[in-house]
Design an enzyme around this catalytic site. Structure first.
Site, short mmCIF file in Angstrom:
data_model
loop_
_atom_site.label_atom_id
_atom_site.label_comp_id
_atom_site.label_asym_id
_atom_site.label_seq_id
_atom_site.Cartn_x
_atom_site.Cartn_y
_atom_site.Cartn_z
N HIS A 175 0.80 -1.23 0.00
CA HIS A 175 0.00 0.00 0.00
C HIS A 175 0.84 1.28 0.00
O HIS A 175 0.29 2.35 -0.25
CB HIS A 175 -0.97 0.02 1.19
N HIS A 214 1.17 6.68 -0.94
CA HIS A 214 0.48 5.89 0.08
C HIS A 214 -0.95 5.66 -0.39
O HIS A 214 -1.79 6.54 -0.28
CB HIS A 214 0.51 6.64 1.41
#
Length: 152
Positions: A59, A74
Site C-alpha cells: 500500500h 500511500h
C-alpha cells in the site's frame, strides 16, 4: 537552483494535502504534498529513479529521484491494516523506474465496495535545506500530469 517535476502516480482528482483529513498526512507529519482521489487502479512511478522502500502489503511505495528527492505514494488512508490482497506490485526495492512506468495495481473497486478510504497521499519526506514544494494542479489528472514541482 534545481527543479524536479513530480508526476501523478495514479489517475484521478488531485487536491491539497489537507483534503485527506488524516491526522498524519493533513498535518504534514510525513512531509508536504497532495492527495489524489483515484479513478483507476494502476500505480505509476512519479519520478525517474529507483524504488527505495515498499511495505509488505504493497500500500505504500517510496521512490528516490535521480536527484535524491524522496516521494512517498500511500494508497488509501489507514491502509496499514488492509489485507495484502488489495495491492499487487510488479516492481521491488532497488528497481530503476522511469516516470510513468507502471509499477503495479490495486483493487480499487473492492476497496470502495469494502468502504475503504482510497484517498492517496503523495508526500515529499526529503529533508533538504530550503526545499520548496509547489502544487501545480488541482482537479482531474492522469499519469502525464505534473502535479508538483520541488525546488531546492
Amino acid at each position: 537552483m534545481k527543479k524536479i517535476k513530480i508526476y501523478a502516480p495514479v489517475d484521478g482528482v488531485v487536491r491539497k494535502l489537507s483534503y485527506g483529513k488524516d491526522a498524519i498526512f493533513s498535518k504534514k507529519i510525513l512531509g508536504d504534498g497532495c492527495v489524489i482521489i483515484p479513478t483507476d487502479d494502476k500505480i505509476y512511478a512519479p519520478v525517474t529513479g529507483k524504488i527505495g522502500a515498499m511495505v509488505d502489503t504493497g500500500h505504500a511505495v517510496g521512490f528516490i529521484s535521480e536527484d535524491g528527492v524522496e516521494v512517498l505514494v500511500h494508497i488509501g488512508m489507514d491502509t496499514v491494516n488492509y489485507e495484502k490482497d488489495y495491492f499487487h506490485l510488479e516492481k521491488k526495492v532497488g528497481d530503476y523506474v522511469q516516470a510513468g512506468d507502471v509499477i503495479g495495481y490495486f483493487d480499487l473497486k473492492t476497496l470502495i465496495y469494502d468502504e475503504r478510504n482510497v484517498k492517496t497521499p503523495v508526500v515529499i519526506p526529503t529533508k533538504k535545506d530550503k526545499i520548496k514544494i509547489n502544487l501545480l494542479k488541482e482537479g482531474p489528472i492522469n499519469l502525464e500530469t505534473e502535479i508538483m514541482e520541488i525546488v531546492f
